[in-house]
Motif scaffolding. Structure first.
Motif, PDB file in Angstrom:
ATOM      1  N   PHE A   1       0.772  -1.088   0.026  1.00  0.00           N
ATOM      2  CA  PHE A   1      -0.189   0.011   0.025  1.00  0.00           C
ATOM      3  C   PHE A   1       0.977   1.175   0.011  1.00  0.00           C
ATOM      4  CE2 PHE A   1      -2.858   2.849   2.537  1.00  0.00           C
ATOM      5  CZ  PHE A   1      -3.515   3.384   1.611  1.00  0.00           C
ATOM      6  N   VAL A   2       1.884   1.196   0.849  1.00  0.00           N
ATOM      7  CA  VAL A   2       2.931   2.498   0.724  1.00  0.00           C
ATOM      8  C   VAL A   2       4.123   1.932   0.523  1.00  0.00           C
ATOM      9  CG1 VAL A   2       3.679   4.288   2.311  1.00  0.00           C
ATOM     10  CG2 VAL A   2       1.325   3.453   2.648  1.00  0.00           C
ATOM     11  N   ALA A   3       4.795   2.868  -0.509  1.00  0.00           N
ATOM     12  CA  ALA A   3       6.160   2.398  -0.754  1.00  0.00           C
ATOM     13  C   ALA A   3       6.882   3.841  -0.686  1.00  0.00           C
ATOM     14  CB  ALA A   3       6.338   1.869  -2.316  1.00  0.00           C
TER      15      ALA A   3
ATOM     16  N   LEU B   1     -10.296   2.081  -1.056  1.00  0.00           N
ATOM     17  CA  LEU B   1      -8.948   2.794  -0.904  1.00  0.00           C
ATOM     18  C   LEU B   1      -8.185   2.772  -2.145  1.00  0.00           C
ATOM     19  CD1 LEU B   1     -10.104   2.789   1.817  1.00  0.00           C
ATOM     20  CD2 LEU B   1      -7.919   2.111   2.814  1.00  0.00           C
ATOM     21  N   PRO B   2      -7.330   3.880  -2.313  1.00  0.00           N
ATOM     22  CA  PRO B   2      -6.415   3.468  -3.549  1.00  0.00           C
ATOM     23  C   PRO B   2      -5.582   2.325  -3.331  1.00  0.00           C
ATOM     24  CG  PRO B   2      -5.634   5.404  -1.881  1.00  0.00           C
ATOM     25  CD  PRO B   2      -6.979   4.896  -1.543  1.00  0.00           C
ATOM     26  N   SER B   3      -4.617   1.847  -4.453  1.00  0.00           N
ATOM     27  CA  SER B   3      -4.145   0.658  -4.202  1.00  0.00           C
ATOM     28  C   SER B   3      -2.543   0.926  -3.780  1.00  0.00           C
ATOM     29  CB  SER B   3      -3.766  -0.060  -5.770  1.00  0.00           C
ATOM     30  OG  SER B   3      -5.062  -0.143  -6.388  1.00  0.00           O
TER      31      SER B   3
ATOM     32  N   ALA C   1      -8.022   4.857  -7.404  1.00  0.00           N
ATOM     33  CA  ALA C   1      -6.873   5.281  -8.009  1.00  0.00           C
ATOM     34  C   ALA C   1      -5.744   4.182  -7.857  1.00  0.00           C
ATOM     35  CB  ALA C   1      -6.279   6.462  -7.236  1.00  0.00           C
ATOM     36  N   ASP C   2      -4.966   3.806  -8.913  1.00  0.00           N
ATOM     37  CA  ASP C   2      -3.947   2.979  -8.801  1.00  0.00           C
ATOM     38  C   ASP C   2      -2.888   3.349  -8.197  1.00  0.00           C
ATOM     39  OD1 ASP C   2      -4.625   0.627 -10.896  1.00  0.00           O
ATOM     40  OD2 ASP C   2      -5.563   2.671 -11.593  1.00  0.00           O
TER      41      ASP C   2
END
Ligand code: ME8
Length: 510
Positions: free
Chosen positions: A179-181, A279-281, A251-252
């Motif tokens: 999810f977060v990078a 939720l966004p990807s 959103a992607d």
């Protein structure tokens, strides 16, 4: 049906002039959007301006104009940057659009109806520069953690029950490890949420430049709730049964700078869950640029203007440098010497010379006729072509990871190999001894140039188009399905080639 890809940039505050940092974020999104389009996706690429909030109201007052006049004028600077940088955004959103007001009010109403908003009073510290609230315990030497000044605020305020979303957020993070990078930033976010969340003040009454709260227009919505909502406004979700909303949301990828990750990875998902929206990807937080080692700031007078750089060095040179120089996700330093090195070494020498050498020889020694690949491959031909064949998947994997620098590194590995191949095969010598072999070698090389030219398009659209044009790749043959069309060009006639990447004199720069 085509696969879809929805990518967003932050929307930029209009109180500042666009600088290299803003150009950087949108450039990364542009590269991704262009890559996906060439890879047969239908893409929506959104950028725009964040026009409400106390910071903008103060800037307008200083300029002696109404906030609306002010934002109409300065949002054009960002619009101009998108043109100048050759960004391919599908829409430029402004938070002063009527449909955005509707959208903010709709999300507010949903949060209200679902019981997540209550009226109370806020007293605490507010940083106008960050447009963020801070607890006493978060202040460092009486300032926000970012170093911005804070002011004491006491006013009636609506609150969002952020504290209730700690566990749902942690569960969501657990189930969605990408999810977060980058991962290190994701860890910071998890630690922050694990530390407990306080309810969030989401309205202000001490100024009025914002979206009025439905049913209580004394309050304007907190600028971050307003700003984040832009991502769904653009999908026309306020329209009944909106096709766009169905097609594009969630959103992607939300691309952001590391400074605003918390808003995107904590507040935004909590708002969306509370409003029962998907939720966004993924959210990617990139690093910050410094200038010759110093933090970029107006007060230090070292702001880097992308327009000046483009005029001096060329657009695609700057686009390449920004994507190549710093591992995407890390902080990076902007230095003139590093820029010149990239322009001269990677572009003029490696790619520019390869293309110029090969095309000149085809032009001079084969009457301009592009040869086909050899029927019987020698080992050197086969190994270069094998490397080329593996390249698209490698690049695609790096792009999907937002490792733009690595994608370019992979491409330049092939370019370096091709340069070694030219030196070793020496087609200029074969001209006298074995013209068939000379044609074979040039046939291999032109195939390398074609595939490299296709893959560099998202990074350097104009320069790549020039290269592809010189080797007679039609516009309809430039998407990535054509990467495997070997011998597409054989028999086509090229004209006298012209260099695509001029060298810059380093001495001149002093
Ligand atoms: O935060 N290096 O807008 P903003 C790299 N309106 N990137 C930089 C940078 C630097 N030195 N300086 C700025 C806002 N950026 C809000 C966003 S979104 C719903 C609302 C980039 O104008 C980076 O992407 O302050 C950062 O996140 C963004 O500009 C902040 O832009």
């Amino acid at each position: 049906m085509k696969k879809r890809y929805y990518i967003t940039t932050p929307i930029y505050y209009v109180n500042d002039n666009p600088h290299i940092g803003h150009a950087y974020t949108t450039l990364a999104c542009d590269v991704l959007a262009r890559f996906k389009r060439l890879d047969d996706y239908e893409v929506m690429f959104l950028t725009g301006t964040d026009e409400h909030g106390q910071k903008v109201q103060i800037a307008a007052n200083k300029a002696g104009v109404s906030p609306q006049e002010f934002t109409d004028k300065v949002s054009k600077n960002f619009l101009y940057l998108t043109e100048k940088m050759n960004f391919s955004n599908d829409y430029f959103i402004r938070t002063t659009e009527p449909r955005h007001y509707e959208s903010c009010q709709k999300i507010w109403q949903k949060l209200m109806d679902n019981g997540h908003i209550t009226l109370s009073a806020y007293s605490g510290w507010y940083s106008v520069r960050d447009e963020a609230f801070f607890a006493e315990s978060e202040l460092i030497d009486g300032k926000a953690p970012t170093g911005a000044p804070v002011e004491w605020v006491e006013e009636p305020s609506y609150f969002f029950d952020l504290s209730k979303w700690q566990q749902p957020l942690l569960d969501f993070y657990e189930k969605n490890p990408d999810f977060v990078a980058p991962a290190s930033r994701f860890n910071e976010i998890k630690r922050f949420v694990e530390g407990g969340l306080k309810d969030l003040s989401i309205s202000r009454t001490t100024f009025d430049w914002g979206v009025p709260v439905p049913g209580d227009p004394e309050h304007v919505m907190y600028v971050w709730l307003d700003a984040l909502t832009n991502y769904i406004t653009a999908t026309n979700w306020t329209e009944p049964n909106s096709e766009d909303f169905k097609n594009w949301w969630p959103a992607d990828l939300h691309m952001v700078g590391k400074d605003i990750l918390r808003f995107h990875a904590v507040y935004w998902p909590a708002f969306l869950m509370a409003a029962e929206l998907d939720l966004p990807s993924r959210i990617f937080a990139h690093g910050w640029w410094t200038n010759e080692g110093e933090k970029i700031s107006k007060s230090l007078g070292n702001v880097i203007d992308p327009i000046t750089l483009i005029d001096k060095y060329g657009l695609d040179q700057i686009r390449y440098f920004l994507m190549r120089e710093v591992p995407f996700g890390r902080d990076g330093d902007f230095s003139q010497s590093a820029l010149l090195h990239r322009i001269n070494s990677d572009l003029a020498n490696d790619l520019g010379n390869l293309s110029q050498r090969v095309l000149s020889q085809i032009f001079k020694n084969l009457d301009g006729k592009i040869p086909s690949l050899p029927i019987n491959l020698l080992d050197d031909d086969a190994s270069l072509l094998a490397m080329l064949k593996e390249l698209p998947d490698k690049v695609r994997a790096q792009i999907d990871n937002q490792s733009f620098h690595d994608a370019l590194r992979q491409i330049w590995n092939v370019i370096a190999e091709a340069n070694r191949y030219v030196d070793k095969q020496a087609p200029w010598a074969l001209k006298k001894t074995d013209t068939d072999r000379m044609a074979d070698v040039l046939g291999v090389l032109v195939e390398v140039i074609r595939c490299v030219g296709l893959l560099t398009q998202p990074f350097m659209p104009d320069a790549s188009a020039k290269i592809l044009g010189q080797i007679k790749v039609n516009e309809s043959e430039r998407t990535f399905v054509h990467l495997s069309d070997v011998n597409l060009l054989s028999g086509r006639i090229i004209e006298k080639p012209e260099g695509v990447f001029p060298r810059h004199q380093i001495a001149e720069e002093g």
